[in-house]
Design a protein around this motif. Structure first.
Motif, PDB file in Angstrom:
ATOM      1  N   GLN A 108       0.641   1.656 -11.530  1.00  0.00           N
ATOM      2  CA  GLN A 108       0.270   2.102 -10.155  1.00  0.00           C
ATOM      3  C   GLN A 108      -0.813   1.047  -9.400  1.00  0.00           C
ATOM      4  OE1 GLN A 108      -1.635   5.745  -9.486  1.00  0.00           O
ATOM      5  NE2 GLN A 108      -0.146   7.041 -11.030  1.00  0.00           N
ATOM      6  N   ALA A 109      -1.808   0.070 -10.510  1.00  0.00           N
ATOM      7  CA  ALA A 109      -2.697  -0.994 -10.353  1.00  0.00           C
ATOM      8  C   ALA A 109      -2.287  -2.168  -9.378  1.00  0.00           C
ATOM      9  CB  ALA A 109      -3.524  -0.972 -11.517  1.00  0.00           C
ATOM     10  N   SER A 110      -1.197  -2.297 -10.573  1.00  0.00           N
ATOM     11  CA  SER A 110      -0.077  -3.476  -9.808  1.00  0.00           C
ATOM     12  C   SER A 110       0.366  -2.837  -7.942  1.00  0.00           C
ATOM     13  CB  SER A 110       0.978  -3.871 -10.463  1.00  0.00           C
ATOM     14  OG  SER A 110       0.786  -4.313 -11.653  1.00  0.00           O
ATOM     15  N   ALA A 111       0.316  -1.782  -8.217  1.00  0.00           N
ATOM     16  CA  ALA A 111       1.618  -1.060  -6.965  1.00  0.00           C
ATOM     17  C   ALA A 111       0.072  -1.354  -5.680  1.00  0.00           C
ATOM     18  CB  ALA A 111       2.037   0.212  -6.856  1.00  0.00           C
ATOM     19  N   TYR A 112      -1.251  -0.638  -6.103  1.00  0.00           N
ATOM     20  CA  TYR A 112      -2.311  -1.034  -5.602  1.00  0.00           C
ATOM     21  C   TYR A 112      -2.139  -1.680  -4.669  1.00  0.00           C
ATOM     22  CZ  TYR A 112      -7.296  -1.035  -5.019  1.00  0.00           C
ATOM     23  OH  TYR A 112      -8.968  -1.529  -3.864  1.00  0.00           O
ATOM     24  N   GLN A 113      -2.768  -3.318  -5.440  1.00  0.00           N
ATOM     25  CA  GLN A 113      -2.987  -4.301  -4.877  1.00  0.00           C
ATOM     26  C   GLN A 113      -2.095  -5.187  -3.844  1.00  0.00           C
ATOM     27  OE1 GLN A 113      -3.170  -7.630  -7.613  1.00  0.00           O
ATOM     28  NE2 GLN A 113      -3.705  -5.893  -8.844  1.00  0.00           N
ATOM     29  N   LEU A 114      -0.444  -4.744  -3.998  1.00  0.00           N
ATOM     30  CA  LEU A 114       0.197  -4.558  -3.146  1.00  0.00           C
ATOM     31  C   LEU A 114      -0.412  -3.516  -1.551  1.00  0.00           C
ATOM     32  CD1 LEU A 114       4.042  -4.220  -5.030  1.00  0.00           C
ATOM     33  CD2 LEU A 114       3.282  -6.119  -2.843  1.00  0.00           C
ATOM     34  N   VAL A 115       0.091  -2.358  -1.662  1.00  0.00           N
ATOM     35  CA  VAL A 115      -0.942  -1.672  -0.506  1.00  0.00           C
ATOM     36  C   VAL A 115      -1.767  -2.046  -0.077  1.00  0.00           C
ATOM     37  CG1 VAL A 115      -1.042   0.604   0.229  1.00  0.00           C
ATOM     38  CG2 VAL A 115       0.690   0.436  -1.877  1.00  0.00           C
ATOM     39  N   LEU A 116      -2.831  -2.317  -0.597  1.00  0.00           N
ATOM     40  CA  LEU A 116      -4.189  -2.296  -0.331  1.00  0.00           C
ATOM     41  C   LEU A 116      -4.587  -4.010   0.230  1.00  0.00           C
ATOM     42  CD1 LEU A 116      -7.165  -2.265   0.211  1.00  0.00           C
ATOM     43  CD2 LEU A 116      -7.788  -2.853  -2.397  1.00  0.00           C
ATOM     44  N   ASN A 117      -3.796  -4.959  -0.300  1.00  0.00           N
ATOM     45  CA  ASN A 117      -3.994  -6.705   0.019  1.00  0.00           C
ATOM     46  C   ASN A 117      -2.500  -6.819   0.423  1.00  0.00           C
ATOM     47  OD1 ASN A 117      -6.483  -6.233  -0.782  1.00  0.00           O
ATOM     48  ND2 ASN A 117      -5.827  -6.823  -2.964  1.00  0.00           N
ATOM     49  N   ARG A 118      -1.444  -6.087   0.544  1.00  0.00           N
ATOM     50  CA  ARG A 118      -0.382  -7.012   0.305  1.00  0.00           C
ATOM     51  C   ARG A 118       0.022  -7.973  -0.472  1.00  0.00           C
ATOM     52  NH1 ARG A 118       2.310  -4.378   5.333  1.00  0.00           N
ATOM     53  NH2 ARG A 118       3.211  -6.877   5.033  1.00  0.00           N
ATOM     54  N   GLN A 119      -0.978  -7.775  -1.841  1.00  0.00           N
ATOM     55  CA  GLN A 119       0.407  -9.175  -2.184  1.00  0.00           C
ATOM     56  C   GLN A 119      -0.648  -8.770  -4.022  1.00  0.00           C
ATOM     57  OE1 GLN A 119      -3.165 -12.129  -0.972  1.00  0.00           O
ATOM     58  NE2 GLN A 119      -3.665 -12.478  -2.985  1.00  0.00           N
ATOM     59  N   VAL A 120      -0.033  -9.604  -4.782  1.00  0.00           N
ATOM     60  CA  VAL A 120      -0.158  -8.917  -6.222  1.00  0.00           C
ATOM     61  C   VAL A 120       0.084 -10.558  -6.862  1.00  0.00           C
ATOM     62  CG1 VAL A 120       2.172  -7.825  -6.353  1.00  0.00           C
ATOM     63  CG2 VAL A 120       0.155  -7.785  -8.112  1.00  0.00           C
ATOM     64  N   GLY A 121      -0.608 -10.838  -7.744  1.00  0.00           N
ATOM     65  CA  GLY A 121      -0.781 -12.092  -8.259  1.00  0.00           C
ATOM     66  C   GLY A 121      -0.567 -13.415  -7.471  1.00  0.00           C
ATOM     67  N   ASP A 122       0.744 -13.827  -6.766  1.00  0.00           N
ATOM     68  CA  ASP A 122      -0.052 -15.339  -6.783  1.00  0.00           C
ATOM     69  C   ASP A 122       1.659 -15.368  -5.359  1.00  0.00           C
ATOM     70  OD1 ASP A 122      -0.837 -17.442  -7.686  1.00  0.00           O
ATOM     71  OD2 ASP A 122       0.570 -17.208  -9.660  1.00  0.00           O
ATOM     72  N   TYR A 123       1.996 -13.419  -5.504  1.00  0.00           N
ATOM     73  CA  TYR A 123       2.368 -13.559  -4.412  1.00  0.00           C
ATOM     74  C   TYR A 123       2.536 -12.224  -3.498  1.00  0.00           C
ATOM     75  CZ  TYR A 123       6.671 -10.299  -2.107  1.00  0.00           C
ATOM     76  OH  TYR A 123       6.670  -9.712  -1.111  1.00  0.00           O
ATOM     77  N   LYS A 124       2.882 -12.062  -2.389  1.00  0.00           N
ATOM     78  CA  LYS A 124       2.331 -11.901  -0.477  1.00  0.00           C
ATOM     79  C   LYS A 124       3.399 -11.694  -0.261  1.00  0.00           C
ATOM     80  CE  LYS A 124      -1.477 -14.881  -0.265  1.00  0.00           C
ATOM     81  NZ  LYS A 124      -2.788 -15.895   1.174  1.00  0.00           N
ATOM     82  N   LEU A 125       3.759 -10.375   0.067  1.00  0.00           N
ATOM     83  CA  LEU A 125       4.403  -9.755   0.873  1.00  0.00           C
ATOM     84  C   LEU A 125       4.761 -10.017   2.238  1.00  0.00           C
ATOM     85  CD1 LEU A 125       6.171  -7.059   1.120  1.00  0.00           C
ATOM     86  CD2 LEU A 125       4.572  -5.781   1.943  1.00  0.00           C
ATOM     87  N   PRO A 126       5.515 -10.483   3.366  1.00  0.00           N
ATOM     88  CA  PRO A 126       5.369 -11.394   4.292  1.00  0.00           C
ATOM     89  C   PRO A 126       5.221 -10.174   5.351  1.00  0.00           C
ATOM     90  CG  PRO A 126       7.661 -11.566   2.860  1.00  0.00           C
ATOM     91  CD  PRO A 126       6.842 -10.929   1.994  1.00  0.00           C
ATOM     92  N   GLU A 127       4.609 -11.212   7.000  1.00  0.00           N
ATOM     93  CA  GLU A 127       4.098 -10.046   7.154  1.00  0.00           C
ATOM     94  C   GLU A 127       4.808  -9.037   7.493  1.00  0.00           C
ATOM     95  OE1 GLU A 127       1.542  -8.689   9.969  1.00  0.00           O
ATOM     96  OE2 GLU A 127       0.931 -10.410   8.152  1.00  0.00           O
ATOM     97  N   GLY A 128       6.522  -9.094   8.373  1.00  0.00           N
ATOM     98  CA  GLY A 128       7.353  -8.533   8.896  1.00  0.00           C
ATOM     99  C   GLY A 128       7.839  -6.673   7.664  1.00  0.00           C
ATOM    100  N   TRP A 129       7.195  -7.180   7.095  1.00  0.00           N
ATOM    101  CA  TRP A 129       7.693  -5.905   5.906  1.00  0.00           C
ATOM    102  C   TRP A 129       6.016  -4.832   5.433  1.00  0.00           C
ATOM    103  CZ3 TRP A 129      11.985  -5.284   2.309  1.00  0.00           C
ATOM    104  CH2 TRP A 129      12.946  -6.352   2.767  1.00  0.00           C
ATOM    105  N   ASP A 130       7.149  -3.446   5.656  1.00  0.00           N
ATOM    106  CA  ASP A 130       6.340  -2.204   5.655  1.00  0.00           C
ATOM    107  C   ASP A 130       6.226  -1.832   4.183  1.00  0.00           C
ATOM    108  OD1 ASP A 130       5.739  -2.358   8.623  1.00  0.00           O
ATOM    109  OD2 ASP A 130       8.098  -1.715   8.975  1.00  0.00           O
ATOM    110  N   VAL A 131       5.494  -1.453   4.387  1.00  0.00           N
ATOM    111  CA  VAL A 131       5.134  -0.223   2.552  1.00  0.00           C
ATOM    112  C   VAL A 131       5.079   1.378   2.851  1.00  0.00           C
ATOM    113  CG1 VAL A 131       3.720   0.007   0.675  1.00  0.00           C
ATOM    114  CG2 VAL A 131       4.138  -2.601   2.066  1.00  0.00           C
ATOM    115  N   CYS A 132       5.889   1.880   2.101  1.00  0.00           N
ATOM    116  CA  CYS A 132       6.338   2.926   2.209  1.00  0.00           C
ATOM    117  C   CYS A 132       5.933   4.175   0.751  1.00  0.00           C
ATOM    118  CB  CYS A 132       7.208   3.890   2.950  1.00  0.00           C
ATOM    119  SG  CYS A 132       7.461   5.454   3.077  1.00  0.00           S
ATOM    120  N   ALA A 133       5.346   4.871   0.061  1.00  0.00           N
ATOM    121  CA  ALA A 133       5.390   5.335  -0.924  1.00  0.00           C
ATOM    122  C   ALA A 133       6.082   7.076  -0.922  1.00  0.00           C
ATOM    123  CB  ALA A 133       3.860   5.188  -1.696  1.00  0.00           C
ATOM    124  N   ALA A 134       6.516   7.487  -2.774  1.00  0.00           N
ATOM    125  CA  ALA A 134       6.719   8.724  -2.122  1.00  0.00           C
ATOM    126  C   ALA A 134       6.812   8.506  -3.689  1.00  0.00           C
ATOM    127  CB  ALA A 134       8.039   8.525  -2.089  1.00  0.00           C
TER     128      ALA A 134
END
Length: 338
Positions: A108-134
């Motif tokens: 969950q801590a790794s997922a938190y970085q994706l949700v909050l910062n849209r990145q984790v480690g050296d990876y960045k989520l592209p601008e056109g992507w949305d995040v949804c959790a369930a």
């Protein structure tokens, strides 16, 4: 706590994505959380070219599965992280973090970085992507871990509930049989009857009713074999009622006779058969036969007339301007305005 219907959740997710905010869908197992995510992705793909859906099951992962694998950069004498291939590197779409609270806290801590910062480690989520959790609630007898406040505060929490009318629309559009739809109208509480105190592994919910319908229509099982399998699909009590209802479908009036002689075809006196009859008639209604069909429907009890009207206006909205509907609405203004 305010709960939302599937159609409300669909609109809410689209609106939140337009604001670049991340929704969190809460709800018990089997009520369609993943299906709605799929519908949103399909809807957005119609106006955003190449919009995709990546379904990531966090409960199956370790922290390094998200952050990536460490690899040496010998030229610079540094270490970097190779991102996993399930995380997008271009384009647009929805990153669907399913079962997020079934994942251990470190994941969950790794997922938190994706949700909050849209990145984790050296990876960045592209601008056109949305995040949804369930995820499932803590009381839903699913394997869950407490969601930390840091992650929870970065999500917009939406609590999904089952709605019988909306399930009927979905079922009609997805090939669920007339008999199963009619049974769900007759026994609405059984569409989702999840009891946290029961020890049974099987329980009735939208997902398991879709399984049950497929079993009845396609498996070829009969008798005790069918009963045993349905017990293991929707639970003993629901399966017993369902099996008792199915033979009643043989007593439905003929639809061609209703269209030919709507004032002569008997209206069933058995309530369960009447539910099935009105369901059949609503499925068979067209703009052309609507005036004739209404002559039959108006011979039914008023609550069944209203149920029929609600269903056909959902499927054929233009009938709201039809003189036959206007005449009926005028005579039943108390039902229409209720």
């Amino acid at each position: 706590m305010i709960h939302v219907k599937p159609s409300q959740l669909f609109r809410a997710i689209n609106g939140l994505f337009d604001c670049k905010l991340a929704p969190m869908i809460w709800g018990p197992p089997g009520i369609g959380k993943s299906d709605i995510a799929q519908q949103v992705a399909e809807h957005r793909a119609k106006r955003i070219k190449g919009y995709d859906l990546r379904d990531v099951r966090l409960s199956l992962m370790d922290p390094t599965d998200i952050k990536g694998f460490p690899a040496p950069d010998l030229a610079h004498k540094q270490m970097f992280w190779l991102p996993p291939n399930f995380l997008p590197t271009k384009g647009s779409g929805m990153l669907f973090l399913d079962e997020i609270n079934s994942a251990p806290p470190a994941v969950q801590a790794s997922a938190y970085q994706l949700v909050l910062n849209r990145q984790v480690g050296d990876y960045k989520l592209p601008e056109g992507w949305d995040v949804c959790a369930a995820g499932n609630g803590d009381a839903d007898r699913a394997v869950t871990y407490r969601m930390g406040s840091a992650l929870a505060s970065r999500l917009i929490h939406l609590f999904l509930e089952v709605d019988n009318d909306e399930w009927t629309q979905w079922a009609d559009a997805n090939g669920i049989s007339l008999s199963t739809i009619a049974f769900m109208k007759f026994r609405k509480p059984l569409l989702h009857a999840f009891n946290t105190n029961t020890k049974s592994h099987a329980f009735p919910c939208p997902r398991t009713w879709a399984f049950a319908d497929k079993i009845v229509q396609k498996s070829g099982l009969i008798g005790d074999d069918l009963r045993a399998v349905l017990h293991g699909t929707v639970g003993e009590g629901a399966a017993g009622e369902y099996l008792a209802f199915l033979p009643l479908m043989q007593h439905l009036p003929d639809m061609d006779d209703i269209i030919k002689t709507p004032l002569k075809v008997p209206v069933p006196s058995d309530i369960s058969v009447l539910y099935a009859t009105v369901t059949m008639v609503s499925r068979s209604t067209t703009e052309k036969n609507f005036p004739t069909v209404m002559k039959y429907i108006e011979r039914c009890p008023r609550e069944f007339q209203m149920a029929y009207i609600k269903e056909i206006l959902t499927r054929l909205a233009t009938l709201e301007n039809h003189p036959t509907y206007k005449d009926w609405a005028l005579k039943n203004i108390d039902l229409v305005s209720a």
